[in-house]
Design a protein around this motif. Sequence first.
Motif, PDB file in Angstrom:
ATOM      1  N   ARG A 107       1.014  -0.632  -0.030  1.00 51.32           N
ATOM      2  CA  ARG A 107       0.321   0.214  -0.016  1.00 51.32           C
ATOM      3  C   ARG A 107       0.604   1.447   0.117  1.00 51.32           C
ATOM      4  NH1 ARG A 107      -4.419   0.756   4.504  1.00 51.32           N
ATOM      5  NH2 ARG A 107      -5.084  -0.982   2.633  1.00 51.32           N
ATOM      6  N   GLN A 108       1.744   1.484   1.072  1.00 52.09           N
ATOM      7  CA  GLN A 108       2.783   2.212   0.928  1.00 52.09           C
ATOM      8  C   GLN A 108       2.892   3.181  -0.506  1.00 52.09           C
ATOM      9  OE1 GLN A 108       5.440   1.008   4.036  1.00 52.09           O
ATOM     10  NE2 GLN A 108       4.109   2.711   5.759  1.00 52.09           N
ATOM     11  N   ARG A 111       0.741   3.609  -3.468  1.00 48.82           N
ATOM     12  CA  ARG A 111       0.656   5.385  -2.688  1.00 48.82           C
ATOM     13  C   ARG A 111       1.573   6.637  -3.033  1.00 48.82           C
ATOM     14  NH1 ARG A 111      -2.077   5.283   3.666  1.00 48.82           N
ATOM     15  NH2 ARG A 111      -4.262   4.544   2.975  1.00 48.82           N
ATOM     16  N   GLU A 112       3.075   6.089  -3.264  1.00 49.53           N
ATOM     17  CA  GLU A 112       4.501   6.726  -3.588  1.00 49.53           C
ATOM     18  C   GLU A 112       4.220   6.838  -4.761  1.00 49.53           C
ATOM     19  OE1 GLU A 112       7.656   8.610  -3.299  1.00 49.53           O
ATOM     20  OE2 GLU A 112       6.655   8.749  -1.611  1.00 49.53           O
ATOM     21  N   ARG A 113       3.696   5.467  -5.518  1.00 47.16           N
ATOM     22  CA  ARG A 113       4.041   5.870  -6.934  1.00 47.16           C
ATOM     23  C   ARG A 113       3.051   6.592  -7.477  1.00 47.16           C
ATOM     24  NH1 ARG A 113       4.142  -1.196  -7.842  1.00 47.16           N
ATOM     25  NH2 ARG A 113       7.172  -1.135  -7.772  1.00 47.16           N
ATOM     26  N   GLU A 114       1.188   6.335  -6.594  1.00 41.86           N
ATOM     27  CA  GLU A 114       0.722   7.578  -7.284  1.00 41.86           C
ATOM     28  C   GLU A 114       0.931   8.813  -7.300  1.00 41.86           C
ATOM     29  OE1 GLU A 114      -2.792   6.045  -4.939  1.00 41.86           O
ATOM     30  OE2 GLU A 114      -3.143   4.038  -6.394  1.00 41.86           O
ATOM     31  N   ARG A 115       1.964   9.431  -5.964  1.00 39.25           N
ATOM     32  CA  ARG A 115       1.783  10.322  -6.068  1.00 39.25           C
ATOM     33  C   ARG A 115       3.330  10.876  -6.843  1.00 39.25           C
ATOM     34  NH1 ARG A 115       6.133  13.623  -4.209  1.00 39.25           N
ATOM     35  NH2 ARG A 115       7.632  11.586  -4.003  1.00 39.25           N
TER      36      ARG A 115
END
Length: 273
Positions: A107-108, A111-115
């Motif tokens: 999940r982390q 989320r970092e990739r999406e950011r």
Amino acid sequence: MVWFSIDDGFPEHPKTVAIQRSHRLNAVGLWTVSGIWVSQQLTDGRLRTSLVTEKGGRTLHIRALVAAGLWHDSDSVCRHGASHCPGIPDKGGLTFHDWFDWQRSRRQILRERERKVAAGRAGGKASGASRRERSPSKPEAPASPTVEPPVPYLNPQLLTLVCRRLFGGAPLDETTVNELMAAWEMTVGAGDLETELRSFLMHNVDTDLRNPAAALKGWLAEAAERARKPGLKPVLGCANCRSGWLPDDVETGMPVPCPVCKPHRYVARADAQ
């Protein structure tokens, strides 16, 4: 890129030293290689015994790692909570003890990739606005609202498979990735590179390519033509997949098309038009 973190004190850790010295190095090497695979595949510390043996692991190495408390099998006991440890696996499975204390979770990472994707899109919009201000007389063609934007992140295993197909197993380096990304942006720019690479692999999985590099170049050229055709393009992706693809096959690493979206069949239909 995903990293598998190892503390510099790991070789002297009591659990490591507890492994019999005659096969300690092999066991720790197996633990490390398996950890790299788990990090790459975002399985949150879980893997199958069959995969470990395929990577060269022997039963005595697996038992040694379980006995030392570095891995759990279905007979292990662990009292650490889910925020620390993935838990006890089913029969035939293994888990890294306290994976989340040392590694980032799936999940982390997502989320970092999406950011980063969002930041890249924002930067692209700002760059486009700047170009339009410099040359207002040259309007840009409007993009179809149903076409997915490019995906800056590329699965390293996917790139490895493609480069193995193109260059016969030559090591994947940063220059190769950068050249591939640059060629794609110049050729298409508004397509989904991951979908095209996966479709290329699926389409040519049983084909004896005389010139694989030229074959991929031709494939991308056809993808460019498909992207330029007028009309709406289908949006690939549903609740069960990512851009029309399920997780790659664990044993072979090959792409697995979503049975609902069928992206490789869409490519075949587009070629026939």
